[in-house]
Design a protein around this motif. Sequence first.
Motif, PDB file in Angstrom:
ATOM      1  N   PRO A  35       0.791  -1.057  -0.126  1.00  0.00           N
ATOM      2  CA  PRO A  35       0.097   0.165  -0.158  1.00  0.00           C
ATOM      3  C   PRO A  35       0.770   1.357  -0.013  1.00  0.00           C
ATOM      4  CG  PRO A  35      -0.028  -1.057   2.203  1.00  0.00           C
ATOM      5  CD  PRO A  35       0.718  -2.133   1.355  1.00  0.00           C
ATOM      6  N   GLU A  36       2.187   1.085   0.109  1.00  0.00           N
ATOM      7  CA  GLU A  36       2.944   2.404   0.258  1.00  0.00           C
ATOM      8  C   GLU A  36       3.136   3.265  -1.009  1.00  0.00           C
ATOM      9  OE1 GLU A  36       4.532   3.645   2.887  1.00  0.00           O
ATOM     10  OE2 GLU A  36       3.899   2.313   4.171  1.00  0.00           O
ATOM     11  N   THR A  37       3.370   4.443  -0.999  1.00  0.00           N
ATOM     12  CA  THR A  37       3.445   5.369  -2.145  1.00  0.00           C
ATOM     13  C   THR A  37       4.810   5.133  -3.048  1.00  0.00           C
ATOM     14  OG1 THR A  37       4.020   7.176  -0.668  1.00  0.00           O
ATOM     15  CG2 THR A  37       1.786   6.773  -1.455  1.00  0.00           C
ATOM     16  N   ALA A  38       5.610   4.765  -2.334  1.00  0.00           N
ATOM     17  CA  ALA A  38       7.263   4.615  -3.002  1.00  0.00           C
ATOM     18  C   ALA A  38       7.513   3.170  -2.978  1.00  0.00           C
ATOM     19  CB  ALA A  38       8.227   5.443  -2.044  1.00  0.00           C
ATOM     20  N   PRO A  39       7.218   2.382  -4.167  1.00  0.00           N
ATOM     21  CA  PRO A  39       7.374   1.129  -4.411  1.00  0.00           C
ATOM     22  C   PRO A  39       9.046   1.119  -4.505  1.00  0.00           C
ATOM     23  CG  PRO A  39       6.216   1.804  -6.387  1.00  0.00           C
ATOM     24  CD  PRO A  39       6.220   3.036  -5.215  1.00  0.00           C
ATOM     25  N   ALA A  40       9.652  -0.102  -3.839  1.00  0.00           N
ATOM     26  CA  ALA A  40      11.014  -0.328  -3.886  1.00  0.00           C
ATOM     27  C   ALA A  40      11.554   0.147  -2.765  1.00  0.00           C
ATOM     28  CB  ALA A  40      11.669  -0.205  -5.210  1.00  0.00           C
ATOM     29  N   ALA A  41      11.337   1.587  -2.382  1.00  0.00           N
ATOM     30  CA  ALA A  41      12.006   2.358  -1.332  1.00  0.00           C
ATOM     31  C   ALA A  41      11.387   2.101  -0.188  1.00  0.00           C
ATOM     32  CB  ALA A  41      11.810   3.654  -1.553  1.00  0.00           C
ATOM     33  N   HIS A 115       0.623  -3.296  -7.476  1.00  0.00           N
ATOM     34  CA  HIS A 115      -0.661  -3.443  -6.918  1.00  0.00           C
ATOM     35  C   HIS A 115      -0.638  -2.554  -5.672  1.00  0.00           C
ATOM     36  CE1 HIS A 115      -2.136  -6.562  -9.646  1.00  0.00           C
ATOM     37  NE2 HIS A 115      -1.094  -7.062  -9.347  1.00  0.00           N
ATOM     38  N   GLN A 116      -1.127  -1.455  -5.481  1.00  0.00           N
ATOM     39  CA  GLN A 116      -1.104  -0.570  -4.533  1.00  0.00           C
ATOM     40  C   GLN A 116      -2.265  -1.072  -3.376  1.00  0.00           C
ATOM     41  OE1 GLN A 116      -0.744   3.598  -5.071  1.00  0.00           O
ATOM     42  NE2 GLN A 116      -0.570   3.914  -2.896  1.00  0.00           N
ATOM     43  N   SER A 117      -1.867  -2.098  -2.757  1.00  0.00           N
ATOM     44  CA  SER A 117      -3.188  -2.805  -2.096  1.00  0.00           C
ATOM     45  C   SER A 117      -2.608  -3.374  -1.103  1.00  0.00           C
ATOM     46  CB  SER A 117      -3.972  -3.422  -2.816  1.00  0.00           C
ATOM     47  OG  SER A 117      -3.400  -4.583  -3.319  1.00  0.00           O
ATOM     48  N   CYS A 118      -3.417  -3.494   0.141  1.00  0.00           N
ATOM     49  CA  CYS A 118      -2.922  -4.381   1.461  1.00  0.00           C
ATOM     50  C   CYS A 118      -3.486  -5.603   1.411  1.00  0.00           C
ATOM     51  CB  CYS A 118      -3.608  -3.489   2.700  1.00  0.00           C
ATOM     52  SG  CYS A 118      -2.920  -4.178   3.970  1.00  0.00           S
ATOM     53  N   ILE A 119      -2.818  -6.829   1.293  1.00  0.00           N
ATOM     54  CA  ILE A 119      -3.267  -8.242   1.528  1.00  0.00           C
ATOM     55  C   ILE A 119      -3.519  -8.441   2.870  1.00  0.00           C
ATOM     56  CG2 ILE A 119      -2.499 -10.548   1.248  1.00  0.00           C
ATOM     57  CD1 ILE A 119      -2.957  -8.912  -1.169  1.00  0.00           C
ATOM     58  N   THR A 120      -4.731  -9.018   3.399  1.00  0.00           N
ATOM     59  CA  THR A 120      -4.980  -9.149   4.604  1.00  0.00           C
ATOM     60  C   THR A 120      -5.080 -10.823   4.973  1.00  0.00           C
ATOM     61  OG1 THR A 120      -7.408  -9.055   4.055  1.00  0.00           O
ATOM     62  CG2 THR A 120      -6.404  -7.019   4.678  1.00  0.00           C
ATOM     63  N   GLY A 121      -5.045 -11.678   4.206  1.00  0.00           N
ATOM     64  CA  GLY A 121      -4.845 -12.876   4.296  1.00  0.00           C
ATOM     65  C   GLY A 121      -4.359 -13.818   3.062  1.00  0.00           C
ATOM     66  N   ALA A 122      -4.004 -15.013   3.539  1.00  0.00           N
ATOM     67  CA  ALA A 122      -3.432 -15.903   2.658  1.00  0.00           C
ATOM     68  C   ALA A 122      -3.915 -17.171   2.851  1.00  0.00           C
ATOM     69  CB  ALA A 122      -1.903 -15.915   2.376  1.00  0.00           C
ATOM     70  N   GLU A 132      -6.091 -12.523   0.182  1.00  0.00           N
ATOM     71  CA  GLU A 132      -7.232 -12.013   0.405  1.00  0.00           C
ATOM     72  C   GLU A 132      -6.836 -10.460   0.508  1.00  0.00           C
ATOM     73  OE1 GLU A 132      -8.343 -13.800   3.882  1.00  0.00           O
ATOM     74  OE2 GLU A 132      -9.396 -15.526   2.801  1.00  0.00           O
ATOM     75  N   HIS A 133      -8.010  -9.574   0.066  1.00  0.00           N
ATOM     76  CA  HIS A 133      -7.788  -8.302   0.314  1.00  0.00           C
ATOM     77  C   HIS A 133      -8.983  -7.588   0.112  1.00  0.00           C
ATOM     78  CE1 HIS A 133      -8.193  -6.813  -4.010  1.00  0.00           C
ATOM     79  NE2 HIS A 133      -7.813  -7.993  -4.158  1.00  0.00           N
ATOM     80  N   ASP A 134      -9.302  -6.249   0.448  1.00  0.00           N
ATOM     81  CA  ASP A 134     -10.527  -5.607   0.417  1.00  0.00           C
ATOM     82  C   ASP A 134     -11.480  -6.016  -0.964  1.00  0.00           C
ATOM     83  OD1 ASP A 134     -10.060  -4.531   2.556  1.00  0.00           O
ATOM     84  OD2 ASP A 134      -9.525  -2.551   1.858  1.00  0.00           O
ATOM     85  N   GLY A 135     -10.820  -6.192  -2.127  1.00  0.00           N
ATOM     86  CA  GLY A 135     -11.524  -6.515  -3.296  1.00  0.00           C
ATOM     87  C   GLY A 135     -11.985  -7.890  -3.300  1.00  0.00           C
ATOM     88  N   PRO A 445      -3.121  -8.455  10.126  1.00  0.00           N
ATOM     89  CA  PRO A 445      -3.933  -9.652   9.883  1.00  0.00           C
ATOM     90  C   PRO A 445      -3.437 -10.540   8.932  1.00  0.00           C
ATOM     91  CG  PRO A 445      -4.735  -7.643   8.953  1.00  0.00           C
ATOM     92  CD  PRO A 445      -3.596  -7.108   9.682  1.00  0.00           C
ATOM     93  N   LEU A 446      -2.584 -10.517   7.969  1.00  0.00           N
ATOM     94  CA  LEU A 446      -2.016 -11.399   7.330  1.00  0.00           C
ATOM     95  C   LEU A 446      -1.217 -12.258   8.121  1.00  0.00           C
ATOM     96  CD1 LEU A 446      -1.180 -12.690   4.605  1.00  0.00           C
ATOM     97  CD2 LEU A 446       0.431 -11.047   4.576  1.00  0.00           C
ATOM     98  N   VAL A 447      -0.297 -11.688   8.830  1.00  0.00           N
ATOM     99  CA  VAL A 447       0.549 -12.490   9.791  1.00  0.00           C
ATOM    100  C   VAL A 447      -0.076 -13.226  10.916  1.00  0.00           C
ATOM    101  CG1 VAL A 447       2.551 -12.461  11.517  1.00  0.00           C
ATOM    102  CG2 VAL A 447       2.255 -10.942   9.246  1.00  0.00           C
ATOM    103  N   THR A 448      -1.171 -12.704  11.462  1.00  0.00           N
ATOM    104  CA  THR A 448      -1.887 -13.365  12.690  1.00  0.00           C
ATOM    105  C   THR A 448      -2.686 -14.332  12.017  1.00  0.00           C
ATOM    106  OG1 THR A 448      -3.716 -11.765  12.488  1.00  0.00           O
ATOM    107  CG2 THR A 448      -1.921 -11.437  14.002  1.00  0.00           C
ATOM    108  N   GLY A 449      -3.354 -14.271  10.673  1.00  0.00           N
ATOM    109  CA  GLY A 449      -3.933 -15.314  10.142  1.00  0.00           C
ATOM    110  C   GLY A 449      -2.905 -16.483   9.903  1.00  0.00           C
TER     111      GLY A 449
END
Length: 522
Positions: A35-41, A115-122, A132-135, A445-449
């Motif tokens: 989700p960060e605005t500076a990929p790779a940094a 993808h500028q998105s946050c993964i919440t589960g696997a 898994e993510h919001d979409g 949540p990704l890690v705790t899951g």
Amino acid sequence: MKYIAIIGFGPRGLAAAEALLRESGGAVRIDVFDPETAPAAGPNFHPEEPDLCKINLPMRAIDLPAPGSFDFPTFDVWSRVTDADTYPPRAELGSYFNDRLAALMAAHPEALRLHQSCITGAVRDDDRWLLEHDGGRVGPFDAVLLTLGQPRTAPDAQISKWQRAAATHNLTLTEAYPARELLAAARDWSDKTVAIRGLALSTLDVVSILTLGQGGAFDGQVYRASGNEPRAIVPFSLDGMPPAPKPVEAVDPGFDLLDGELADLRDALKTALGQGPDEALDSLTAALCPPVHRITGQDARAWLETERDAPGTQRGDDPVAALRSGIDMATGSAAPSVGYTLGQIWRKWQPQLRQDFRAHAGRVDTRLAILGFDTGLKRYSYGPPVSSAALLLALVEAGLVRLGVADDPDIDVSQSGWRLDGETTAQVMVNAVLAAPDLARVTDPLVTGLVSDGALTALDKGAGVRITPDGQPVGQDDQPVPGLYFLGRLTEGSAIATDSIHDCFGTFTAAFAAHATRPADR
């Protein structure tokens, strides 16, 4: 063709993507989620961070490998910093990683998607992974790599208490980073006392933001205030001691290890990892004594025994004297002490230490004991530039900074602020302490899951993720989890010295890529 997901995309994620394309010859498709605005940094090297925040390595010591699968210059060639003894801004390295990513995507236009998105589960679906993510869900992927940096972590008891008090009394409790936000907030603190929790590298960034960032000037010896600085700046820690700066270019080669000494350290580590914790530290310290004696003419055994029992107590109880002494040793104005020499030797050995620590198996308690020894020596081995230490000393002499005012973890907080001692109350508290790599405290949540599913387990109580030398987490069944990988500081114990930028492009990342791109066993 293999389909691989990378979750978290700072420098380590970039290095992983490069290694995957290099190992596979381009026969891989990579989806990146961050989700960060500076990929790779990532946040630590964000290109918009103030130039006052420095890498804790001089240009001469930054040795990042070339990408391999496409043409792009190394950092020393790309950078506008040309002086070998200059410590570049973090933002400079972040801009480099941004440009290097752009070149990677141009060289492999079909291989990498961001993808500028946050993964919440696997979740494991048959023999592949869905994310898994919001979409909804994305995938499936043959392999998933987590390079999360510092995932969300529950605050410790002290910070929790302070958060409640700050909300109740309308006090300012903030974090050291992003430094650009701290820089803006500090413009309103000229009539306040600012306390800084911690006295390591991040604290020196904060001090620079609160002084030079508010218009002050420093000529290398004397600080000239602008009048916009806080009324007082009070960094504190459990021992109140600042880190010792790294040696300047002319002094640094004096701490180089001879070939035979490095070989002895490597043999000692291999032996140590097969021993119990006490025997292991005996083996390591025995190998450290000869190079210390060669450099200083002193016997290091008594110092090392104290270090193992009570790290840091050998520096005395005068933080300003310790600061001056560190600057003198770093510039060659004074002979190096046993402790300072050990720290530099340990720093010189770290690249090989990382590889050997990963390659050799050992008892968990022994690995954690060696990790603790490494952590204790960071006050020397991870030191700042001399210029940062000199600024801190000048600010002490100017009366703007007071060191060692509070080293008690039970600091009282009330509507007037944080009571550091009988005389000092701070209206602002900056937390400059990074959470320890403890899997049990992670709230992402990704890690705790994955923990709940048994895919991630801790190396030990209070420790990070247990992984194989290829970066695969070891699950509840004591077997590597197929298609899942985890790299970074949350694996300390299985790995060591992960906070260095060189570790991102090191052997663990290469081993992961080789394992993840091998032909499927099906």
